[in-house]
Write a protein that holds these residues in place. Sequence first.
Motif, PDB file in Angstrom:
ATOM      1  N   SER A   1       0.834  -1.202   0.000  1.00  0.00           N
ATOM      2  CA  SER A   1       0.000   0.000   0.000  1.00  0.00           C
ATOM      3  C   SER A   1       0.870   1.254   0.000  1.00  0.00           C
ATOM      4  N   ASN A   2       2.165   1.074  -0.295  1.00  0.00           N
ATOM      5  CA  ASN A   2       3.086   2.206  -0.385  1.00  0.00           C
ATOM      6  C   ASN A   2       3.210   2.959   0.942  1.00  0.00           C
ATOM      7  N   THR A   3       3.185   2.209   2.024  1.00  0.00           N
ATOM      8  CA  THR A   3       3.352   2.775   3.361  1.00  0.00           C
ATOM      9  C   THR A   3       4.672   2.230   3.900  1.00  0.00           C
ATOM     10  N   TRP A   4       5.522   3.116   4.412  1.00  0.00           N
ATOM     11  CA  TRP A   4       6.885   2.669   4.705  1.00  0.00           C
ATOM     12  C   TRP A   4       7.125   2.452   6.182  1.00  0.00           C
ATOM     13  N   ASN A   5       6.730   1.286   6.650  1.00  0.00           N
ATOM     14  CA  ASN A   5       7.021   0.899   8.021  1.00  0.00           C
ATOM     15  C   ASN A   5       8.391   0.225   8.040  1.00  0.00           C
ATOM     16  N   ILE A   6       9.390   0.895   8.615  1.00  0.00           N
ATOM     17  CA  ILE A   6      10.697   0.238   8.713  1.00  0.00           C
ATOM     18  C   ILE A   6      11.048  -0.044  10.171  1.00  0.00           C
ATOM     19  N   GLY A   7      10.033   0.055  11.042  1.00  0.00           N
ATOM     20  CA  GLY A   7      10.291  -0.125  12.457  1.00  0.00           C
ATOM     21  C   GLY A   7       9.850  -1.470  12.998  1.00  0.00           C
ATOM     22  N   ALA A   8       9.802  -2.506  12.140  1.00  0.00           N
ATOM     23  CA  ALA A   8       9.332  -3.810  12.599  1.00  0.00           C
ATOM     24  C   ALA A   8      10.175  -4.340  13.756  1.00  0.00           C
ATOM     25  N   GLU A   9      11.463  -4.002  13.758  1.00  0.00           N
ATOM     26  CA  GLU A   9      12.332  -4.461  14.842  1.00  0.00           C
ATOM     27  C   GLU A   9      11.810  -3.944  16.194  1.00  0.00           C
ATOM     28  N   GLY A  10      11.360  -2.711  16.216  1.00  0.00           N
ATOM     29  CA  GLY A  10      10.815  -2.149  17.456  1.00  0.00           C
ATOM     30  C   GLY A  10       9.483  -2.787  17.816  1.00  0.00           C
ATOM     31  N   GLN A  11       8.651  -3.057  16.812  1.00  0.00           N
ATOM     32  CA  GLN A  11       7.367  -3.694  17.067  1.00  0.00           C
ATOM     33  C   GLN A  11       7.564  -5.119  17.577  1.00  0.00           C
ATOM     34  N   LEU A  12       8.600  -5.781  17.081  1.00  0.00           N
ATOM     35  CA  LEU A  12       8.960  -7.111  17.584  1.00  0.00           C
ATOM     36  C   LEU A  12       9.314  -7.033  19.074  1.00  0.00           C
ATOM     37  N   VAL A  13      10.128  -6.052  19.435  1.00  0.00           N
ATOM     38  CA  VAL A  13      10.516  -5.900  20.839  1.00  0.00           C
ATOM     39  C   VAL A  13       9.286  -5.596  21.696  1.00  0.00           C
ATOM     40  N   ALA A  14       8.412  -4.721  21.192  1.00  0.00           N
ATOM     41  CA  ALA A  14       7.202  -4.376  21.946  1.00  0.00           C
ATOM     42  C   ALA A  14       6.351  -5.617  22.190  1.00  0.00           C
ATOM     43  N   GLY A  15       6.235  -6.473  21.153  1.00  0.00           N
ATOM     44  CA  GLY A  15       5.474  -7.701  21.312  1.00  0.00           C
ATOM     45  C   GLY A  15       6.107  -8.634  22.338  1.00  0.00           C
TER      46      GLY A  15
ATOM     47  N   LEU B   1      11.360   4.753  16.856  1.00  0.00           N
ATOM     48  CA  LEU B   1      10.735   3.908  17.870  1.00  0.00           C
ATOM     49  C   LEU B   1      11.496   2.593  18.064  1.00  0.00           C
ATOM     50  N   VAL B   2      12.287   2.193  17.074  1.00  0.00           N
ATOM     51  CA  VAL B   2      13.118   0.992  17.245  1.00  0.00           C
ATOM     52  C   VAL B   2      14.151   1.232  18.340  1.00  0.00           C
ATOM     53  N   TYR B   3      14.848   2.353  18.226  1.00  0.00           N
ATOM     54  CA  TYR B   3      15.877   2.664  19.232  1.00  0.00           C
ATOM     55  C   TYR B   3      15.246   2.733  20.620  1.00  0.00           C
ATOM     56  N   SER B   4      14.084   3.393  20.705  1.00  0.00           N
ATOM     57  CA  SER B   4      13.441   3.539  22.007  1.00  0.00           C
ATOM     58  C   SER B   4      13.059   2.183  22.587  1.00  0.00           C
ATOM     59  N   ALA B   5      12.490   1.305  21.753  1.00  0.00           N
ATOM     60  CA  ALA B   5      12.077  -0.011  22.251  1.00  0.00           C
ATOM     61  C   ALA B   5      13.279  -0.820  22.715  1.00  0.00           C
ATOM     62  N   GLN B   6      14.375  -0.745  21.957  1.00  0.00           N
ATOM     63  CA  GLN B   6      15.566  -1.512  22.338  1.00  0.00           C
ATOM     64  C   GLN B   6      16.119  -1.032  23.677  1.00  0.00           C
TER      65      GLN B   6
ATOM     66  N   ALA C   1       2.967  -0.223  16.684  1.00  0.00           N
ATOM     67  CA  ALA C   1       2.895   0.187  15.278  1.00  0.00           C
ATOM     68  C   ALA C   1       1.847   1.267  15.079  1.00  0.00           C
ATOM     69  N   ALA C   2       0.879   1.324  16.007  1.00  0.00           N
ATOM     70  CA  ALA C   2      -0.181   2.327  15.871  1.00  0.00           C
ATOM     71  C   ALA C   2       0.369   3.731  16.036  1.00  0.00           C
ATOM     72  N   ILE C   3       1.472   3.867  16.777  1.00  0.00           N
ATOM     73  CA  ILE C   3       2.012   5.220  17.009  1.00  0.00           C
ATOM     74  C   ILE C   3       2.401   5.896  15.690  1.00  0.00           C
ATOM     75  N   PRO C   4       3.329   5.299  14.900  1.00  0.00           N
ATOM     76  CA  PRO C   4       3.654   5.981  13.642  1.00  0.00           C
ATOM     77  C   PRO C   4       2.458   6.092  12.706  1.00  0.00           C
ATOM     78  N   ALA C   5       1.569   5.084  12.731  1.00  0.00           N
ATOM     79  CA  ALA C   5       0.421   5.117  11.825  1.00  0.00           C
ATOM     80  C   ALA C   5      -0.498   6.287  12.156  1.00  0.00           C
ATOM     81  N   LEU C   6      -0.812   6.455  13.444  1.00  0.00           N
ATOM     82  CA  LEU C   6      -1.725   7.532  13.829  1.00  0.00           C
ATOM     83  C   LEU C   6      -1.075   8.897  13.628  1.00  0.00           C
TER      84      LEU C   6
ATOM     85  N   THR D   1      13.202  13.622  18.475  1.00  0.00           N
ATOM     86  CA  THR D   1      13.033  13.622  17.023  1.00  0.00           C
ATOM     87  C   THR D   1      11.571  13.430  16.651  1.00  0.00           C
ATOM     88  N   ILE D   2      10.918  12.459  17.299  1.00  0.00           N
ATOM     89  CA  ILE D   2       9.518  12.199  16.972  1.00  0.00           C
ATOM     90  C   ILE D   2       8.668  13.430  17.296  1.00  0.00           C
TER      91      ILE D   2
END
Lengths: 374, 305
Positions: free
Chosen positions: A88-102, A158-163, A137-142, B275-276
Amino acid sequence: MTGAAMRIELIRRPHQSTTMAIASPLLAIALTLITGAIMFALSGVNPGAALYVYFIEPLTAWWSVEELLTKAAPIILIAIGLAFCYRSNTWNIGAEGQLVAGAIAGSAIPILLPDWNGPLVLPLMLLMGIAGGMAYAAIPALLKVRFGTNEILTSLMLVYSAQLFVDWLARGPWRNPEGLNFPDSRPFSDGQLLPVIFGDDIRLHIVFVLIAVVVAWFVLGRTITGFQIAVLGQAPRAGAFAGFSRNRMIVVAFLIAGGMAGLAGISEVAGPTEMLRTTVSPGYGFTAIIVAFLGRLQPVGMLLAGLLLALTFLGGEGAQFALGLSDQTTQVFQGMLLFYVLACDTLIFYTPRIVRTGTASGPTPRTPAPGAET
Amino acid sequence: MNLEGAILTIITAATPLLIAALGELVSERSGVLNLGVEGMMAMGAVVGFATAHLTGEPALGVFASILAGTATAALFGFLTLVLVANQVASGLALTLFGLGLAALIGDAFVSLPGQGLPEINIPILSELPAIGRIVFGQDALVYVGILLTFGVWWFLFRTRAGLILRSVGDNHASAHALGYPVIRVRFMAVLFGGACAGLAGGYLSLVYTPQWTQNMTAGRGWIALALVVFATWLPWRVAAGALLFGAVSILQLHAQAFGVGVPSQFLSMLPYVTTILVLVLISRSSTLLRANTPACLAQPFVPDR
């Protein structure tokens, strides 16, 4: 770019080449292997031996095949979720952070209620893992939908923050009180772990992968949602005229991707690692981006691509042990592979032609190029 | 910790962000979004450090880091401009590849003593009270950063070449129709962005902390990308933003040193969370953004014949 005497000109194909759509990933893999061989030769390692250790040896013993599947599972799960975003041409590159959140959300039960071992525990942990990934993931989406904030940058930040957050948890409040000061949580008990369903190490989440591939294939290819995603990704204006909501689709795609990454995260801690550690994954969330592209955003393609990329993780460990190669070689391989995939994908839409400068009929650039002379 | 010391450290923390962001700004003004800043920075950092270590010449190291950044940017340029690959994905590939290759090269240089770049101390002037060291006693690259800010502004808004570059970024079809070499302009801009990112990386490993550690760029490349958006593609605002982020990272370091009752991990999150927040604030004022966003940003261009 343009050589002194020759340059590459792209001629758009009248139709996408279906042959190239299949051949391009294979070509990319071949080019990666050739470049890898040259790289090994330059660093004084026999390229044949190195490639054997990297890509063949892990497949010669059953235990390492089991490990391959275990490593491939989270990568494929995440990639399938990401495909919804990228289509859908949406660029989520933070899956690593979402993995950590899960992983964090799902670990709450075994860490805070260690003695609860009923049949409901594991399903609840998995659900909480999925919910954790979705919420993150809802954070960047919203932010994207509400304020138009660039989702690429926010999802990555958000990846850095989650780590950092999981590092704090595992060293601080969630550290095992009976552990010898290791920065790990308490080990999960049997009822809180994904059961081994086959061999010594293959756990239940392999089944999740197979289900995900089938469901994604169906949703993306056979439902109105999949159609909306494709239209909004490829022709946003047409999608708008058809009454599809771009904003709704951004949120849905992010939630799916986050949920899948969250599932991968909880499966990792309730699977191979059996506890929450300061680091949840060796970068599966980023590798999954490569898998998504190498697999052409097709579920079956991503399944195969995920197995290949898992092989590079395993081969990297083997090469480190057997040949003394740095384990960083794996990341170089992965980055190189994505480069080649993107380059080869050009062949799907264009026929490249090498022309001599001057014979091209297009306007020949004559103005002095504005350099970066600052 | 006095005020002078604080300002000095803020400026050194801001410099790599400033230099990298200025390079990306030029690239984006020409219409190319290069998400590989982090990877190019890492390459600049490791190659600069290695060169300085092997030759004993930190100045050569700086030069090598610029070359390394430019070379990795050329790879990106070939992919996105010649082969018209997707810019977002290619930038990600550049980051993954650059970080990996930098770590591979850097394996041999971990925990070796570095060759720091000497500070420039203009005699007498740098001993002036209060502002002496701040204005006249910085390392050379801080001045490069300031000159670069002025230079990029002057180039983009006061020269014909800069006007062409912006027109290529705002409407590549028209620029092409007028006979401007769209692809070549963009390639130059990408190379400039790479040179700046490489230099910024070299600053980290030669001045900021003269050593090589894996992941030493720590997301600065991504923050530089955010700075360009925050600055709405204007050079002077990039400088202001870089100082703000320099201040945040110094605040965070000092809070850790003083043992504030907040876990260090939360303090380390500050730059990322800031940043965010900053991105959200700036994207709320859409008029600001719309006025300066290059209209063709991240759009591929294939010249029709």
